[in-house]
Design an enzyme around this catalytic site. Structure first.
Site, short mmCIF file in Angstrom:
data_model
loop_
_atom_site.label_atom_id
_atom_site.label_comp_id
_atom_site.label_asym_id
_atom_site.label_seq_id
_atom_site.Cartn_x
_atom_site.Cartn_y
_atom_site.Cartn_z
N SER A 247 -4.52 -7.82 21.22
CA SER A 247 -4.37 -9.22 20.84
C SER A 247 -5.64 -9.75 20.17
CB SER A 247 -4.00 -10.03 22.08
OG SER A 247 -3.78 -11.37 21.76
N ASP B 189 -4.21 -15.05 15.64
CA ASP B 189 -5.06 -14.10 16.37
C ASP B 189 -4.74 -12.68 15.87
OD1 ASP B 189 -2.56 -13.78 17.65
OD2 ASP B 189 -3.52 -13.20 19.54
N ASP C 7 -3.03 -10.10 16.74
CA ASP C 7 -1.68 -9.54 16.67
C ASP C 7 -0.66 -10.62 16.31
OD1 ASP C 7 -1.91 -10.81 19.14
OD2 ASP C 7 -0.52 -9.44 20.13
N ASP D 82 0.58 -13.39 17.40
CA ASP D 82 1.57 -14.10 18.21
C ASP D 82 1.14 -15.55 18.42
OD1 ASP D 82 -0.49 -13.34 19.92
OD2 ASP D 82 0.82 -12.80 21.59
#
Ligand code: MG
Length: 458
Positions: free
Chosen positions: A99, A242, A244, A246
């Site tokens: 992440s 961010d 990744d 999400d």
């Protein structure tokens, strides 16, 4: 990964590459996941980190060794991989991602057939297989196959578009500045925005696992370049993701950066206009603005512990359609009940297009709260006794103990005091109708907690 008999934390498995997380470890975890899934069909996807291919291959070797068929979807935002699991009717998925963590980290997230992270009880099953090394290794003729599954990014973009009024957005020709922070948001956001008729300026949109331009977490202090670009170029808004993708954080046309729960409250307001009395799911760390909006539409708010998986699970359990988090995650159930940065971007554009209002105005029309945050150090072994002692000292007040201790006051102010799950600190989130009230709450309870920590130490 030294904690006894635990692999999974609140956000899957995380660690430093080639220290905690080695190819050997990941292959072994792959064997455990493959044993748990019993020869299933699984998607493997990853974010843009330097160790992504290394770990995807190690994971694939463990999964195929235990008889699973693997479909490699390549580098993609976490929500795109989650969508592909559901869309292609797979049995589950594994995402190699850390992440927003610094570049030396990587991690493993496991999803069920609907793309949502597996529940804790399934994580325990995988941990048991791992620690007992009860791997169902297959003989040579029954080893699973590994395939490449192309095209999932386009499928994901098309799916998002079905949830908004594309023609209405296209007519506005918005100028949007997207800053994926060199993460996987760059693989989706520019193309989605182009399809929505936007003029797009991209910052840090090339995939680079060293995150050379800004830290991957879209915190206000990391988004100065984006805010400046929005103002200098006169754009309609800026959006940062961010690593990744999400999470999405928005900067309005005046250059002001807005916390995730504000954007969420905006989405909530327009959602409730069409879905009256729907239940909204959000962690206790979110602003009371979420509740105030829900109240005005006769809707209910369910407050959960902090953590995206908890919100997803609660949405699934209650069969509700909207969730959100303070750190920039909107969970839009009609698409999928997980945090999704690109979906959030499309929803904000949809609201702007339908109302014809600027983002600063839309956010300014929400009930206003002032938020202050702080933290203090507290050794991990003292966190629990300190929390108990603190809860005891405030038991005569209006207390919510969903996660840490949240104190609610008549004047709509509140303070959440919560031990961090990952660091030796206590976090404070206070809010009030004036800045002074929020600051006052922080000062008062910080002093009180410091004294308790000292006393517990002695
Ligand atoms: Mg993330």
């Amino acid at each position: 990964m030294s904690k006894e008999n635990r692999l999974f934390g609140t956000n899957g498995i995380r660690g430093v590459v080639n220290q905690d997380l080695t190819p050997e470890f990941v292959a072994k975890v792959g064997c455990a996941i493959g044993t748990f899934y019993k020869g299933a069909q699984l998607i493997v996807g990853y974010d843009g980190r330097t160790s992504n291919i290394m770990f995807a291959h190690a994971m694939t070797s463990g999964l195929t060794a235990t008889g699973c068929t693997v479909y490699d979807v390549g580098a993609a935002p976490t929500p795109a991989v989650q969508y592909s699991v559901k869309h292609h009717k797979m049995d589950g998925g594994v995402i190699i991602t850390a992440s927003h963590n610094p570049p030396e980290y990587n991690g493993i997230k496991v999803t069920a057939s609907d793309g949502v992270e597996i529940p804790r009880e399934d994580e325990i099953k995988i941990e048991n297989i791992y620690f007992k090394e009860k791997f169902a290794l297959k003989e040579y003729s029954k080893i699973g196959q590994a395939h490449v599954l192309p095209g999932i990014l386009d499928e994901y973009i098309e799916a998002i578009k079905t949830h908004v009024d594309v023609a209405a957005i296209q007519k506005r020709h918005y100028h949007v500045i997207a800053d994926p922070g060199n993460g996987t948001g760059g693989l989706v956001a520019p193309y989605l925005l182009r399809d929505l008729g936007c003029r797009i300026t991209a910052l840090n949109a090339n995939l680079d696992g060293t995150f050379p331009n800004r830290p991957s977490e879209p915190r206000p202090e990391n988004l100065g370049d984006l805010a400046t670009a929005v103002k200098t170029l006169g754009a309609d808004f800026g959006v940062a993701y961010d690593g990744d993708a999400d999470r999405a954080i928005f900067v309005d046309e005046t250059g002001e950066i807005h916390p995730g729960d504000q954007t969420f409250a905006l989405v909530e307001k327009f959602f409730l206009k069409e879905h009256k009395r729907e239940t909204i799911v959000t962690p206790v760390s979110s602003s009371f603005v979420v509740k105030e909006i829900a109240d005005s539409y006769g809707a209910k708010v369910v407050w959960t512990k902090v953590g995206s998986t908890t919100v997803s699970m609660m949405m699934k359990k209650l069969k509700t359609k909207l969730g959100g988090e303070e750190n920039g995650g909107v969970f839009y159930g009609p698409h999928q009940p997980v945090r999704d940065g690109a979906m959030t971007t499309a929803l904000v554009l949809n609201i702007m297009a339908k109302t014809g209002k600027k983002l600063s105005r839309l956010l300014g029309e929400l009930p206003q709260y002032f938020i202050e945050k702080d933290k203090i150090e507290c050794p991990n072994n003292l966190k629990e006794p300190v929390l108990e002692a603190f809860a005891d000292s405030v038991k005569n007040l209006n207390v919510d103990k969903t996660d840490g201790v949240k104190l609610l006051f008549e004047d709509k102010s509140s303070i959440l005091i919560r031990p961090s799950g990952t660091e030796p600190i206590y976090r404070f989130y206070a809010e009030g109708k004036t800045r002074q009230r929020a600051t006052q709450l922080i000062e008062k309870y910080k002093t009180q907690l410091s004294a308790l920590i000292k006393k517990t130490k002695a």
